[in-house]
Design a protein around this motif. Structure first.
Motif, PDB file in Angstrom:
ATOM      1  N   PHE A   1       0.838  -1.202   0.000  1.00 32.30           N
ATOM      2  CA  PHE A   1       0.000   0.000   0.000  1.00 32.30           C
ATOM      3  C   PHE A   1       0.877   1.257   0.000  1.00 32.30           C
ATOM      4  O   PHE A   1       0.644   2.197  -0.764  1.00 32.30           O
ATOM      5  N   ALA A   2       1.872   1.262   0.886  1.00 31.27           N
ATOM      6  CA  ALA A   2       2.741   2.432   0.998  1.00 31.27           C
ATOM      7  C   ALA A   2       3.521   2.659  -0.292  1.00 31.27           C
ATOM      8  O   ALA A   2       3.689   3.801  -0.738  1.00 31.27           O
ATOM      9  N   GLN A   3       3.990   1.574  -0.909  1.00 29.23           N
ATOM     10  CA  GLN A   3       4.746   1.706  -2.153  1.00 29.23           C
ATOM     11  C   GLN A   3       3.878   2.276  -3.270  1.00 29.23           C
ATOM     12  O   GLN A   3       4.355   3.045  -4.111  1.00 29.23           O
ATOM     13  N   GLU A   4       2.614   1.930  -3.267  1.00 25.01           N
ATOM     14  CA  GLU A   4       1.690   2.481  -4.266  1.00 25.01           C
ATOM     15  C   GLU A   4       1.598   4.002  -4.119  1.00 25.01           C
ATOM     16  O   GLU A   4       1.586   4.737  -5.114  1.00 25.01           O
ATOM     17  N   LEU A   5       1.550   4.467  -2.880  1.00 29.13           N
ATOM     18  CA  LEU A   5       1.532   5.909  -2.639  1.00 29.13           C
ATOM     19  C   LEU A   5       2.847   6.546  -3.072  1.00 29.13           C
ATOM     20  O   LEU A   5       2.858   7.607  -3.716  1.00 29.13           O
ATOM     21  N   VAL A   6       3.950   5.903  -2.716  1.00 29.52           N
ATOM     22  CA  VAL A   6       5.270   6.433  -3.076  1.00 29.52           C
ATOM     23  C   VAL A   6       5.386   6.608  -4.586  1.00 29.52           C
ATOM     24  O   VAL A   6       5.858   7.640  -5.079  1.00 29.52           O
ATOM     25  N   GLU A   7       4.948   5.605  -5.340  1.00 25.49           N
ATOM     26  CA  GLU A   7       5.068   5.670  -6.795  1.00 25.49           C
ATOM     27  C   GLU A   7       4.261   6.826  -7.374  1.00 25.49           C
ATOM     28  O   GLU A   7       4.697   7.491  -8.322  1.00 25.49           O
ATOM     29  N   MET A   8       3.088   7.085  -6.804  1.00 22.33           N
ATOM     30  CA  MET A   8       2.286   8.226  -7.264  1.00 22.33           C
ATOM     31  C   MET A   8       3.034   9.534  -7.057  1.00 22.33           C
ATOM     32  O   MET A   8       3.156  10.367  -7.971  1.00 22.33           O
ATOM     33  N   PHE A   9       3.535   9.728  -5.835  1.00 23.02           N
ATOM     34  CA  PHE A   9       4.147  11.008  -5.501  1.00 23.02           C
ATOM     35  C   PHE A   9       5.504  11.185  -6.188  1.00 23.02           C
ATOM     36  O   PHE A   9       5.870  12.308  -6.546  1.00 23.02           O
ATOM     37  N   VAL A  10       6.233  10.102  -6.379  1.00 24.49           N
ATOM     38  CA  VAL A  10       7.495  10.188  -7.121  1.00 24.49           C
ATOM     39  C   VAL A  10       7.217  10.611  -8.561  1.00 24.49           C
ATOM     40  O   VAL A  10       7.896  11.486  -9.117  1.00 24.49           O
ATOM     41  N   SER A  11       6.212  10.001  -9.173  1.00 25.22           N
ATOM     42  CA  SER A  11       5.864  10.331 -10.550  1.00 25.22           C
ATOM     43  C   SER A  11       5.454  11.794 -10.672  1.00 25.22           C
ATOM     44  O   SER A  11       5.869  12.501 -11.597  1.00 25.22           O
ATOM     45  N   ASP A  12       4.661  12.268  -9.714  1.00 25.02           N
ATOM     46  CA  ASP A  12       4.216  13.661  -9.789  1.00 25.02           C
ATOM     47  C   ASP A  12       5.351  14.622  -9.464  1.00 25.02           C
ATOM     48  O   ASP A  12       5.396  15.732 -10.002  1.00 25.02           O
ATOM     49  N   LEU A  13       6.264  14.206  -8.591  1.00 23.49           N
ATOM     50  CA  LEU A  13       7.415  15.061  -8.295  1.00 23.49           C
ATOM     51  C   LEU A  13       8.249  15.285  -9.552  1.00 23.49           C
ATOM     52  O   LEU A  13       8.698  16.402  -9.823  1.00 23.49           O
ATOM     53  N   LYS A  14       8.452  14.228 -10.339  1.00 20.56           N
ATOM     54  CA  LYS A  14       9.241  14.364 -11.560  1.00 20.56           C
ATOM     55  C   LYS A  14       8.570  15.330 -12.535  1.00 20.56           C
ATOM     56  O   LYS A  14       9.242  16.157 -13.165  1.00 20.56           O
TER      57      LYS A  14
ATOM     58  N   GLY B   1      21.438  21.281  -1.968  1.00 19.73           N
ATOM     59  CA  GLY B   1      21.133  20.075  -1.213  1.00 19.73           C
ATOM     60  C   GLY B   1      20.069  19.196  -1.837  1.00 19.73           C
ATOM     61  O   GLY B   1      19.762  18.125  -1.306  1.00 19.73           O
ATOM     62  N   GLU B   2      19.511  19.617  -2.985  1.00 25.67           N
ATOM     63  CA  GLU B   2      18.457  18.810  -3.610  1.00 25.67           C
ATOM     64  C   GLU B   2      18.971  17.422  -3.977  1.00 25.67           C
ATOM     65  O   GLU B   2      18.290  16.412  -3.745  1.00 25.67           O
ATOM     66  N   SER B   3      20.172  17.364  -4.549  1.00 23.05           N
ATOM     67  CA  SER B   3      20.713  16.065  -4.972  1.00 23.05           C
ATOM     68  C   SER B   3      20.837  15.102  -3.802  1.00 23.05           C
ATOM     69  O   SER B   3      20.519  13.915  -3.917  1.00 23.05           O
ATOM     70  N   ASN B   4      21.293  15.614  -2.656  1.00 23.26           N
ATOM     71  CA  ASN B   4      21.443  14.755  -1.480  1.00 23.26           C
ATOM     72  C   ASN B   4      20.095  14.231  -1.007  1.00 23.26           C
ATOM     73  O   ASN B   4      19.972  13.060  -0.614  1.00 23.26           O
ATOM     74  N   GLU B   5      19.078  15.096  -1.033  1.00 22.49           N
ATOM     75  CA  GLU B   5      17.749  14.658  -0.593  1.00 22.49           C
ATOM     76  C   GLU B   5      17.183  13.606  -1.537  1.00 22.49           C
ATOM     77  O   GLU B   5      16.627  12.595  -1.098  1.00 22.49           O
ATOM     78  N   LEU B   6      17.319  13.834  -2.840  1.00 22.54           N
ATOM     79  CA  LEU B   6      16.807  12.865  -3.802  1.00 22.54           C
ATOM     80  C   LEU B   6      17.572  11.548  -3.701  1.00 22.54           C
ATOM     81  O   LEU B   6      16.991  10.466  -3.784  1.00 22.54           O
ATOM     82  N   GLN B   7      18.876  11.651  -3.507  1.00 26.86           N
ATOM     83  CA  GLN B   7      19.688  10.443  -3.407  1.00 26.86           C
ATOM     84  C   GLN B   7      19.326   9.634  -2.170  1.00 26.86           C
ATOM     85  O   GLN B   7      19.379   8.401  -2.186  1.00 26.86           O
ATOM     86  N   SER B   8      18.921  10.320  -1.105  1.00 30.23           N
ATOM     87  CA  SER B   8      18.593   9.623   0.140  1.00 30.23           C
ATOM     88  C   SER B   8      17.383   8.709  -0.007  1.00 30.23           C
ATOM     89  O   SER B   8      17.194   7.791   0.790  1.00 30.23           O
ATOM     90  N   ILE B   9      16.559   8.952  -1.023  1.00 34.39           N
ATOM     91  CA  ILE B   9      15.393   8.088  -1.240  1.00 34.39           C
ATOM     92  C   ILE B   9      15.511   7.322  -2.554  1.00 34.39           C
ATOM     93  O   ILE B   9      14.532   6.807  -3.082  1.00 34.39           O
ATOM     94  N   GLY B  10      16.739   7.274  -3.090  1.00 35.64           N
ATOM     95  CA  GLY B  10      16.986   6.444  -4.261  1.00 35.64           C
ATOM     96  C   GLY B  10      16.500   7.017  -5.568  1.00 35.64           C
ATOM     97  O   GLY B  10      16.295   6.277  -6.529  1.00 35.64           O
ATOM     98  N   LEU B  11      16.325   8.347  -5.656  1.00 32.97           N
ATOM     99  CA  LEU B  11      15.857   8.946  -6.899  1.00 32.97           C
ATOM    100  C   LEU B  11      16.981   9.476  -7.763  1.00 32.97           C
ATOM    101  O   LEU B  11      16.735  10.095  -8.773  1.00 32.97           O
ATOM    102  N   GLU B  12      18.212   9.252  -7.347  1.00 34.16           N
ATOM    103  CA  GLU B  12      19.327   9.703  -8.164  1.00 34.16           C
ATOM    104  C   GLU B  12      20.079   8.520  -8.736  1.00 34.16           C
ATOM    105  O   GLU B  12      20.214   7.482  -8.111  1.00 34.16           O
ATOM    106  N   SER B  13      20.541   8.704  -9.935  1.00 32.43           N
ATOM    107  CA  SER B  13      21.416   7.730 -10.577  1.00 32.43           C
ATOM    108  C   SER B  13      22.580   8.512 -11.148  1.00 32.43           C
ATOM    109  O   SER B  13      22.425   9.260 -12.113  1.00 32.43           O
TER     110      SER B  13
ATOM    111  N   CYS C   1      18.582  13.187 -11.397  1.00 37.91           N
ATOM    112  CA  CYS C   1      17.326  12.502 -11.084  1.00 37.91           C
ATOM    113  C   CYS C   1      16.782  11.980 -12.406  1.00 37.91           C
ATOM    114  O   CYS C   1      16.594  12.761 -13.337  1.00 37.91           O
ATOM    115  N   PRO C   2      16.578  10.673 -12.551  1.00 38.92           N
ATOM    116  CA  PRO C   2      16.204  10.116 -13.856  1.00 38.92           C
ATOM    117  C   PRO C   2      14.960  10.778 -14.444  1.00 38.92           C
ATOM    118  O   PRO C   2      13.950  10.931 -13.771  1.00 38.92           O
ATOM    119  N   LEU C   3      15.061  11.185 -15.696  1.00 38.59           N
ATOM    120  CA  LEU C   3      13.934  11.778 -16.408  1.00 38.59           C
ATOM    121  C   LEU C   3      13.162  10.679 -17.124  1.00 38.59           C
ATOM    122  O   LEU C   3      13.765   9.823 -17.770  1.00 38.59           O
TER     123      LEU C   3
END
Length: 295
Positions: free
Chosen positions: A174-187, A220-232, A236-238
């Protein structure tokens, strides 16, 4: 409510469940898991509310920014009525609108920063639901922790329900479903912020600086994104299906048209990747399972 909607989707590669504990160990684990899962879902709910609040503020700043930009761009041809013969009126008005643009840009970045922070809190809580046996020299009292000390302990109580029906894996799903929504909208919103920061106006001259997707929008944006695995690497992957459209439309000296800016504004207003009805449904299911209300 359809039955299929109420059933969480299991992760693609869920961690293997640990061996079923003894009844006494399960009772102790479940007591600790009750507290932890409630706490983490409380954090998830708070992060969701923080996100929506920041997105709402960003919507206002985006609207004000677009309006100020369009007003400044149209100033040379604008009918000023009886003010048209006032010396320097157009330049003064343009400069004032430019300062407003800069203010709204700063406010928009601040809202985006709050959204990133809320997402970090949401992701952290979604990954902290497991309750592991704590290894200590004194084994007379069972203790539990969010950190895995024993590699044979998956922290899920052997797949047993935490409350009545849902296991840890199902709560995580359930939580991952929410995460995927908000990650997608953040991008998507990050792309919109990037575009709206690309046109600046200084000292009476319009400059267009095309920011790259990998550029930080705040320190500090890169560090925050990297802390939740959104950086490669450094970016931040487009989303792949956006790459061609962006590279074709973002050219120096070609600021976005009125129609494009309206599309940007509408995209922000709509929260297009956020399924509010599904979010409400997930929280209803979780609240019913835990017999609590988050708000």
């Amino acid at each position: 409510m359809e039955t299929s909607a109420a059933t969480p989707t299991s992760p693609s590669h869920p961690p293997a469940a640990s061996p079923s504990p003894s009844p006494s160990s399960l009772r102790l684990w479940r007591s600790a898991a009750h507290r932890n899962v409630r706490n983490q879902w409380s954090h998830i709910h708070a992060a969701k509310e923080q996100w929506l609040s920041a997105a709402f503020d960003g919507r206002s700043h985006t609207s004000n920014l677009v309006n100020a930009h369009l007003s400044r761009r149209g100033m040379p041809a604008m009918d000023l009525g009886v003010l048209k013969d006032m010396p320097g009126i157009r330049d003064k008005a343009s400069s004032k609108l430019a300062r407003r643009e800069e203010q709204y840009q700063d406010m928009l970045v601040s809202s985006y920063k709050n959204m990133v922070h809320a997402l970090c809190c949401l992701v952290k809580a979604s990954r902290s639901m497991r309750c592991f046996s704590k290894v200590s020299p004194n084994n007379s009292v069972a203790q539990f922790s969010e950190r895995q000390d024993d590699l044979n302990d998956s922290g899920d109580g052997g797949g047993a329900p935490v409350f009545k029906w849902f296991s840890i894996i199902e709560f995580e799903s359930f939580a991952q479903e929410l995460v995927e929504m908000f990650v997608s909208d953040l991008k998507l919103k990050r792309l919109l912020v990037l575009e709206l920061l690309s046109v600046t106006f200084k000292e009476g001259v319009e400059h267009q600086t095309l920011l790259d997707w990998g550029d930080e929008l705040y320190d500090g944006e890169s560090n925050e994104l990297q802390s939740i695995g959104l950086e490669s690497g450094g970016t931040c992957p487009l989303p792949e299906n956006w790459c061609d459209d962006i590279s074709g439309s973002r050219r120096p000296g070609n600021p976005p048209s009125y129609e494009v800016l309206q599309v940007y504004l509408t995209a922000w207003l709509a929260n297009v990747n956020i399924n509010n009805s599904r979010i409400d449904e997930i929280f209803e299911l979780v609240e019913e399972e835990m017999k609590i209300k988050f708000s």
